[in-house]
Scaffold this active site. Structure first.
Site, PDB file in Angstrom:
ATOM      1  N   LYS A  57      18.998  71.334   7.597  1.00  0.00           N
ATOM      2  CA  LYS A  57      20.439  71.485   7.828  1.00  0.00           C
ATOM      3  C   LYS A  57      21.056  72.465   6.822  1.00  0.00           C
ATOM      4  O   LYS A  57      21.991  73.196   7.151  1.00  0.00           O
ATOM      5  CB  LYS A  57      21.140  70.127   7.747  1.00  0.00           C
ATOM      6  N   LYS A  74      23.410  65.283   3.515  1.00  0.00           N
ATOM      7  CA  LYS A  74      21.999  65.397   3.106  1.00  0.00           C
ATOM      8  C   LYS A  74      21.568  66.848   2.943  1.00  0.00           C
ATOM      9  O   LYS A  74      20.457  67.122   2.464  1.00  0.00           O
ATOM     10  CB  LYS A  74      21.111  64.663   4.115  1.00  0.00           C
ATOM     11  N   SER A  85      27.147  69.492  10.221  1.00  0.00           N
ATOM     12  CA  SER A  85      26.156  69.366   9.155  1.00  0.00           C
ATOM     13  C   SER A  85      26.183  67.946   8.580  1.00  0.00           C
ATOM     14  O   SER A  85      26.693  67.019   9.221  1.00  0.00           O
ATOM     15  CB  SER A  85      26.415  70.403   8.061  1.00  0.00           C
ATOM     16  N   GLY A 122      27.239  53.126  12.913  1.00  0.00           N
ATOM     17  CA  GLY A 122      27.010  52.830  14.319  1.00  0.00           C
ATOM     18  C   GLY A 122      26.298  53.924  15.085  1.00  0.00           C
ATOM     19  O   GLY A 122      25.976  53.738  16.258  1.00  0.00           O
ATOM     20  N   SER A 123      26.024  55.082  14.454  1.00  0.00           N
ATOM     21  CA  SER A 123      25.296  56.121  15.168  1.00  0.00           C
ATOM     22  C   SER A 123      23.837  55.696  15.312  1.00  0.00           C
ATOM     23  O   SER A 123      23.343  54.846  14.571  1.00  0.00           O
ATOM     24  CB  SER A 123      25.384  57.456  14.426  1.00  0.00           C
ATOM     25  N   ARG A 140      12.202  55.351   0.846  1.00  0.00           N
ATOM     26  CA  ARG A 140      11.328  56.114   1.723  1.00  0.00           C
ATOM     27  C   ARG A 140      11.183  57.554   1.233  1.00  0.00           C
ATOM     28  O   ARG A 140      12.001  58.053   0.460  1.00  0.00           O
ATOM     29  CB  ARG A 140      11.896  56.115   3.144  1.00  0.00           C
TER      30      ARG A 140
END
Length: 480
Positions: free
Chosen positions: A292, A280, A277, A321-322, A409
């Site tokens: 989620k 968020k 999970s 880095g994902s 956003r």
């Protein structure tokens, strides 16, 4: 051989130097000297070799000039102080940058236990080194027995988290690790990453499967044939802006796919199921986070209604880095000489490295208490500070590459949370890994079926407002 200078004459630096001097495999490094801010350290003696501590870190330019005057160039600097705090590391980088010499780092204690440093641990500086927090360890000795001879399926096995799970799991005494993914390129990249020398000896434990986790018949067949002991469900859509634009895909790939694989796990008597999970999902403002949270509620409901499969949820912050995370974006912008884009000057996030995220998931599976597991994420990091430190890591300033603000956003928060209001944390047997007690109202099998059918229909209609209305119906705290 490269002439190197080692910063740090403590246990890690000394052990590293010992391996460089005594290893038959070392044909890369020639140690010229140490630098250390401890004035009591004068030299390091290793197997009849005496290496001088030439001064403090601030003396580096003087040391470089000294060697150059003697026709010797320092070609690389290795930072070998695993206990460095963020501020200290940045100060060292400030001193190294003007020299123009390449530098590498010996990672923290999670990889180097009791000074057991190794040449293979030396690597380039990574963004995770700028977080100012020590990563959690693997605790391999504690978890090896649990994973002995286990067959494991990782959905989304070619993704950022999934592929790291695979790479770490095959180093354990498992029988087999299967990576299931519908992306050919992602699976190909995973296979290529297993070809390096660190993974070569474990490759025989690896198997890949090209499939969509939503394919009920095929996944059922795979589970019957392969009989995995554990499923790590990492397959998901996670890009917040994309899911705001196409919420029906969040339903299909997150909610419906999770219901699919979870119910098949019960049907096929899979002993352990771990759902990946996100923070968020806590008081979600985005459709991705809400999807989620729906999955979390579904997993907890399935856990309470049967005893065949032990369900667990791991929840953590942003993974450095994902794919799609801020770090690759900053790195690309820096390489292209473009301005770094930050949505808001006060935007903060919890961060962890991909290695650490995978370790959390792998260790959580071994625990019997609790359903939701979370990590002590430390202090949240300002995205603006991360951008500035990324520039510093590349030896740049805002004069070279500016930082601009683009605005928050849709569905985005200024800050993220790890816990709901009514959740409490209980320490687990592993350092920094906690059990979260969630008082969510579980769904009955009938209620769950009604919910899944409603989301299924909504995904076909692809009407955003209808989907939002459904999210609010099943998650009271959703504010999108």
């Amino acid at each position: 051989m490269k002439n190197i200078l080692i910063i740090g004459a403590g246990n890690a630096g000394e052990t590293l130097a010992s391996e460089i001097l005594t290893s038959d495999d070392n044909n890369e490094y020639n140690i010229l000297c140490f630098l250390d801010d401890d004035i009591n350290k004068r030299e390091v003696n290793i197997n009849h070799h005496s290496i001088k501590v030439k001064g403090k870190v601030k003396d580096i330019e003087h040391i470089i000039k000294h060697y150059k005057d003697n026709n010797t160039d320092i070609e690389e600097i290795i930072i070998a102080i695993p206990t460095l705090k963020q501020k200290e590391l940045l100060e060292i980088l400030d001193i190294i940058y003007p020299t123009g010499i390449r530098y590498k780092i010996l990672p923290g204690f999670f990889e180097i236990i009791k000074g057991n440093a190794s040449i293979k641990d030396i690597r380039n500086l990574e963004p995770s080194d700028l977080l100012g927090r020590e990563e959690i360890g693997f605790d391999e000795k504690e978890i090896s027995e649990y994973y002995k001879d286990k067959t494991i399926l990782v959905t989304g096995g070619g993704g950022s988290i999934g592929s790291e799970l695979v790479r770490q799991l095959i180093t354990l005494p498992v029988k087999k690790v299967m990576a299931l993914d519908n992306s050919e390129s992602a699976v190909h990249n995973l296979i290529m990453s297993l070809n390096d020398r660190n993974n070569e000896k474990h490759k025989h434990k690896f198997m890949y499967i090209i499939s969509n986790v939503r394919d009920y018949v095929k996944v059922d067949k795979i589970l019957k044939e392969e009989k995995p002991d554990i499923i790590f469900h990492a397959a998901a859509h996670k890009h917040l802006p994309f899911m705001e634009s196409y919420p029906e895909e969040a339903i299909k790939n997150n909610i419906l796919a999770t219901e699919n694989i979870a119910t098949l796990a019960i049907k096929n008597n899979i002993k352990n199921f771990v759902f990946i999970s996100t923070d968020k999902a806590v008081r979600p403002t985005s459709l991705m986070g809400a999807s989620k949270r729906i999955c979390e509620r579904m997993i907890m409901s399935l856990s309470h209604e049967q005893n065949n499969t032990a369900f667990k949820i791991t929840r953590f912050g942003n993974v450095l880095g994902s794919s799609g995370s801020v770090i690759p974006v900053f790195e690309k912008q820096i390489r292209e000489g473009k301005a770094l884009t930050v949505t808001h000057p006060e935007m903060v996030r919890f961060f962890m490295s991909i290695r650490e995220a995978a370790r959390l998931v792998i260790k959580a599976c071994t625990l019997n208490d609790g359903i939701i597991f979370t990590l002590d994420m430390g202090k949240p990091v300002k995205i603006l500070d991360l951008a500035k430190n990324m520039l510093k890591m590349y030896g740049l300033t805002e004069k070279d590459i500016p930082i601009i603000f683009t605005g928050i956003r849709e569905g985005e928060k200024l800050y993220e949370e790890i816990l709901m209001d009514d959740e409490t944390l209980i320490p687990s047997q592993y350092k920094k890994l906690f059990i979260a007690k969630d008082s969510v109202k579980c769904l009955t099998p009938e209620e769950r079926k009604v919910m899944i059918d409603a989301f299924d229909i909504a995904s076909l209609d692809a009407d955003k407002e209808t989907i939002k209305m459904l999210m609010r119906k099943y998650i009271e705290e959703y504010t999108g």
